[in-house]
Design an enzyme around this catalytic site. Structure first.
Site, PDB file in Angstrom:
ATOM      1  N   TYR A 154      46.961  24.525   8.925  1.00 41.15           N
ATOM      2  CA  TYR A 154      48.304  23.827   9.118  1.00 41.15           C
ATOM      3  C   TYR A 154      49.305  25.043   8.773  1.00 41.15           C
ATOM      4  O   TYR A 154      50.328  25.100   9.160  1.00 41.15           O
ATOM      5  CB  TYR A 154      48.508  22.415   9.120  1.00 41.15           C
ATOM      6  CG  TYR A 154      49.725  22.127   9.705  1.00 41.15           C
ATOM      7  CD1 TYR A 154      49.464  21.895  11.211  1.00 41.15           C
ATOM      8  CD2 TYR A 154      50.625  21.430   8.953  1.00 41.15           C
ATOM      9  CE1 TYR A 154      50.814  21.384  11.893  1.00 41.15           C
ATOM     10  CE2 TYR A 154      51.689  20.730   9.669  1.00 41.15           C
ATOM     11  CZ  TYR A 154      51.752  20.816  11.132  1.00 41.15           C
ATOM     12  OH  TYR A 154      52.682  20.224  11.920  1.00 41.15           O
ATOM     13  N   LYS A 161      57.286  21.395   7.976  1.00 40.94           N
ATOM     14  CA  LYS A 161      57.297  19.784   8.047  1.00 40.94           C
ATOM     15  C   LYS A 161      57.890  19.061   6.616  1.00 40.94           C
ATOM     16  O   LYS A 161      58.616  18.368   6.698  1.00 40.94           O
ATOM     17  CB  LYS A 161      56.093  19.112   8.357  1.00 40.94           C
ATOM     18  CG  LYS A 161      55.548  19.691   9.735  1.00 40.94           C
ATOM     19  CD  LYS A 161      56.568  19.098  11.078  1.00 40.94           C
ATOM     20  CE  LYS A 161      55.954  19.398  12.187  1.00 40.94           C
ATOM     21  NZ  LYS A 161      57.065  19.185  13.323  1.00 40.94           N
TER      22      LYS A 161
HETATM   23  P1  NAD Z   1      54.303  20.292  22.687  1.00 42.96           P
HETATM   24  O1  NAD Z   1      53.741  21.769  22.822  1.00 42.96           O
HETATM   25  O2  NAD Z   1      54.306  19.489  24.093  1.00 42.96           O
HETATM   26  O3  NAD Z   1      56.015  20.408  22.148  1.00 42.96           O
HETATM   27  C1  NAD Z   1      56.411  21.254  21.548  1.00 42.96           C
HETATM   28  C2  NAD Z   1      57.745  21.620  22.230  1.00 42.96           C
HETATM   29  O4  NAD Z   1      58.507  22.662  21.435  1.00 42.96           O
HETATM   30  C3  NAD Z   1      57.248  22.294  23.485  1.00 42.96           C
HETATM   31  O5  NAD Z   1      57.907  21.690  24.573  1.00 42.96           O
HETATM   32  C4  NAD Z   1      58.096  23.707  23.389  1.00 42.96           C
HETATM   33  O6  NAD Z   1      58.578  24.344  24.410  1.00 42.96           O
HETATM   34  C5  NAD Z   1      58.998  23.337  22.237  1.00 42.96           C
HETATM   35  N1  NAD Z   1      59.669  24.453  21.528  1.00 42.96           N
HETATM   36  C6  NAD Z   1      59.163  25.604  20.992  1.00 42.96           C
HETATM   37  N2  NAD Z   1      60.033  26.489  20.681  1.00 42.96           N
HETATM   38  C7  NAD Z   1      61.086  25.971  21.031  1.00 42.96           C
HETATM   39  C8  NAD Z   1      62.301  26.694  21.235  1.00 42.96           C
HETATM   40  N3  NAD Z   1      62.737  27.954  20.472  1.00 42.96           N
HETATM   41  N4  NAD Z   1      63.475  26.181  21.893  1.00 42.96           N
HETATM   42  C9  NAD Z   1      63.233  24.889  22.541  1.00 42.96           C
HETATM   43  N5  NAD Z   1      62.120  24.301  22.402  1.00 42.96           N
HETATM   44  C10 NAD Z   1      61.034  25.010  21.842  1.00 42.96           C
HETATM   45  O7  NAD Z   1      53.643  19.719  21.694  1.00 42.96           O
HETATM   46  P2  NAD Z   1      53.709  18.212  20.819  1.00 42.96           P
HETATM   47  O8  NAD Z   1      52.450  17.958  20.105  1.00 42.96           O
HETATM   48  O9  NAD Z   1      54.166  17.287  21.860  1.00 42.96           O
HETATM   49  O10 NAD Z   1      54.819  18.527  19.865  1.00 42.96           O
HETATM   50  C11 NAD Z   1      56.086  17.990  19.551  1.00 42.96           C
HETATM   51  C12 NAD Z   1      56.280  17.682  17.990  1.00 42.96           C
HETATM   52  O11 NAD Z   1      55.465  16.786  17.576  1.00 42.96           O
HETATM   53  C13 NAD Z   1      56.334  19.186  17.259  1.00 42.96           C
HETATM   54  O12 NAD Z   1      57.346  18.934  16.293  1.00 42.96           O
HETATM   55  C14 NAD Z   1      55.002  18.751  16.544  1.00 42.96           C
HETATM   56  O13 NAD Z   1      54.999  19.487  15.396  1.00 42.96           O
HETATM   57  C15 NAD Z   1      54.860  17.308  16.256  1.00 42.96           C
HETATM   58  N6  NAD Z   1      53.626  16.765  16.017  1.00 42.96           N
HETATM   59  C16 NAD Z   1      52.623  17.050  16.908  1.00 42.96           C
HETATM   60  C17 NAD Z   1      51.283  16.310  16.518  1.00 42.96           C
HETATM   61  C18 NAD Z   1      50.247  16.563  17.366  1.00 42.96           C
HETATM   62  O14 NAD Z   1      49.084  16.398  16.897  1.00 42.96           O
HETATM   63  N7  NAD Z   1      50.157  17.109  18.720  1.00 42.96           N
HETATM   64  C19 NAD Z   1      51.215  15.589  15.379  1.00 42.96           C
HETATM   65  C20 NAD Z   1      52.365  15.200  14.551  1.00 42.96           C
HETATM   66  C21 NAD Z   1      53.470  15.928  14.949  1.00 42.96           C
HETATM   67  O1  0WE Z   2      52.799  20.299  14.501  1.00 44.18           O
HETATM   68  C1  0WE Z   2      51.384  20.556  15.255  1.00 44.18           C
HETATM   69  C2  0WE Z   2      51.382  21.875  16.042  1.00 44.18           C
HETATM   70  C3  0WE Z   2      52.172  22.800  15.640  1.00 44.18           C
HETATM   71  C4  0WE Z   2      51.997  24.224  16.117  1.00 44.18           C
HETATM   72  C5  0WE Z   2      50.910  24.616  17.078  1.00 44.18           C
HETATM   73  C6  0WE Z   2      50.988  25.838  17.633  1.00 44.18           C
HETATM   74  C7  0WE Z   2      49.806  26.283  18.526  1.00 44.18           C
HETATM   75  C8  0WE Z   2      50.051  27.220  19.288  1.00 44.18           C
HETATM   76  C9  0WE Z   2      52.850  25.107  15.909  1.00 44.18           C
HETATM   77  N1  0WE Z   2      52.773  26.265  16.331  1.00 44.18           N
HETATM   78  C10 0WE Z   2      51.964  26.682  17.201  1.00 44.18           C
HETATM   79  N2  0WE Z   2      52.025  27.902  17.623  1.00 44.18           N
HETATM   80  C11 0WE Z   2      50.970  28.316  18.664  1.00 44.18           C
HETATM   81  O2  0WE Z   2      50.939  29.551  18.933  1.00 44.18           O
HETATM   82  N3  0WE Z   2      50.510  19.496  14.980  1.00 44.18           N
HETATM   83  C12 0WE Z   2      50.681  18.309  14.148  1.00 44.18           C
HETATM   84  C13 0WE Z   2      49.074  19.641  15.549  1.00 44.18           C
HETATM   85  C14 0WE Z   2      48.411  20.323  14.733  1.00 44.18           C
HETATM   86  O3  0WE Z   2      48.241  21.751  14.681  1.00 44.18           O
HETATM   87  C15 0WE Z   2      47.437  22.292  13.709  1.00 44.18           C
HETATM   88  C16 0WE Z   2      46.791  21.113  13.323  1.00 44.18           C
HETATM   89  C17 0WE Z   2      47.373  19.779  13.798  1.00 44.18           C
HETATM   90  C18 0WE Z   2      46.916  18.492  13.651  1.00 44.18           C
HETATM   91  C19 0WE Z   2      47.096  23.397  13.205  1.00 44.18           C
HETATM   92  C20 0WE Z   2      46.115  23.572  12.493  1.00 44.18           C
HETATM   93  C21 0WE Z   2      45.517  22.512  11.788  1.00 44.18           C
HETATM   94  C22 0WE Z   2      45.723  21.006  12.083  1.00 44.18           C
END
Ligand code: NAD
Ligand code: 0WE
Length: 254
Positions: A154, A161
């Site tokens: 991560y 974060k």
């Molecule tokens: P997602 O890829 O669907 O959403 C991430 C969004 O960020 C995308 O819509 C992307 O277009 C947008 N983004 C990236 N760069 C951008 C920019 N320059 N301008 C505008 N938008 C931009 O994935 P998600 O999992 O729905 O992620 C949403 C949030 O939830 C993130 O902050 C992620 O860190 C957080 N999160 C995700 C998880 C998980 O396991 N998926 C867990 C906890 C927190």
């Molecule tokens: O916040 C996230 C995702 C964050 C994320 C994911 C990507 C993949 C594609 C940010 N940047 C990128 N850039 C890319 O090019 N999560 C909480 C989901 C997530 O991501 C991980 C996790 C978990 C959980 C990455 C490594 C280990 C665990």
């Protein structure tokens, strides 16, 4: 709907798996009028299809790294919606190499990009939204447990974060006197676009099932309903907080 209908803007819709989409659906069900933003032209087609499913919702393009795009968005929202009651920030990104290479090798540019997109953008959109939240409002962002404990790979996102959660507290302090509340939801791992291609993500989902008290993964709808709760009057006493929606995973020591 009535003139008392609440309005929110949501950042971070990429596709139907996006946490932003789960939140949009719950807010729409609760009667909110929504403006939903997507990052760029590449995502516009899919985003607009989804937004079309929600009655009264409108779509806007906004890259949160661009001050002029943020300014234009809030000008448009002022013209079309007048006031705003809610904002959802569901945006995060680090360059892919930063989530593969050892953390020790984090580049200056990778660190900058991760913090610009995943942290600074919350400050920028909060500043844009606050003048429209004339009668108070709520702001919700998404964080992850990797901010407090090491989650291998991560990496710089964990550092970003941690900064995001601190940003929530400082924004809550600044905006509290204007009755604007700012909170984070710490969601357990969910298989979204941002999770695709992450090495061993399947193992993480299985470990969560084994270790979390609820013995299952988080449903995106549960994150959506928590966001809807925080933005509703039911959340009126909560600000500056990080609320876990992780099936209890974070409470475990072993
Ligand atoms: P997602 O890829 O669907 O959403 C991430 C969004 O960020 C995308 O819509 C992307 O277009 C947008 N983004 C990236 N760069 C951008 C920019 N320059 N301008 C505008 N938008 C931009 O994935 P998600 O999992 O729905 O992620 C949403 C949030 O939830 C993130 O902050 C992620 O860190 C957080 N999160 C995700 C998880 C998980 O396991 N998926 C867990 C906890 C927190
Ligand atoms: O916040 C996230 C995702 C964050 C994320 C994911 C990507 C993949 C594609 C940010 N940047 C990128 N850039 C890319 O090019 N999560 C909480 C989901 C997530 O991501 C991980 C996790 C978990 C959980 C990455 C490594 C280990 C665990």
């Amino acid at each position: 709907m009535t003139e008392t209908q609440k309005t929110a803007v949501i950042f971070g819709l990429a596709n139907k798996r996006s946490i932003a989409w789960a939140i949009a659906q719950k807010l729409a069900q609760a009667g909110w009028r929504l403006a939903i933003t997507y990052q760029n032209e590449r995502l516009a087609l899919e985003a607009k299809d989804l937004i079309g499913e929600l009655p009264g919702a409108t779509g806007f393009m906004c890259d949160v790294t661009k001050d002029d795009e943020i300014a234009r968005l809030f000008d448009e929202l002022k013209a079309s919606h007048g006031t705003l009651d809610g904002l959802v920030h569901s945006v995060g990104f680090a360059p892919p190499e930063e989530l593969k290479n050892p953390f020790l090798n984090t580049t200056r540019e990778g660190f900058r990009i991760a913090h610009d997109i995943s942290v600074y953008s919350l400050i920028a959109v909060a500043r844009g939204a606050a003048p429209l939240m004339a009668s108070g409002g709520g702001i919700v962002t998404l964080t992850y447990y990797g901010s407090e404990k090491v989650v291998p790979n991560y990496n710089v996102m964990g550092v970003a974060k941690a900064a995001l959660e601190a940003t929530v507290r400082y924004l809550a302090y600044d905006l509290g006197p204007r009755a604007i509340r700012v909170n984070a939801i710490s969601a357990g791992p969910i298989k979204t676009l941002a999770a695709r291609g992450i090495a061993n993500f399947g193992d993480m989902l299985r470990t969560q099932i084994e270790r979390a008290p609820l013995k299952r993964n988080v449903d995106p709808g549960e994150v959506g309903s928590t966001a809807a709760f925080l933005l509703s009057d039911a959340g009126s006493g909560i600000t500056g907080e990080t609320i876990y929606v992780d099936c209890g995973y974070n409470i475990m020591g072993f």
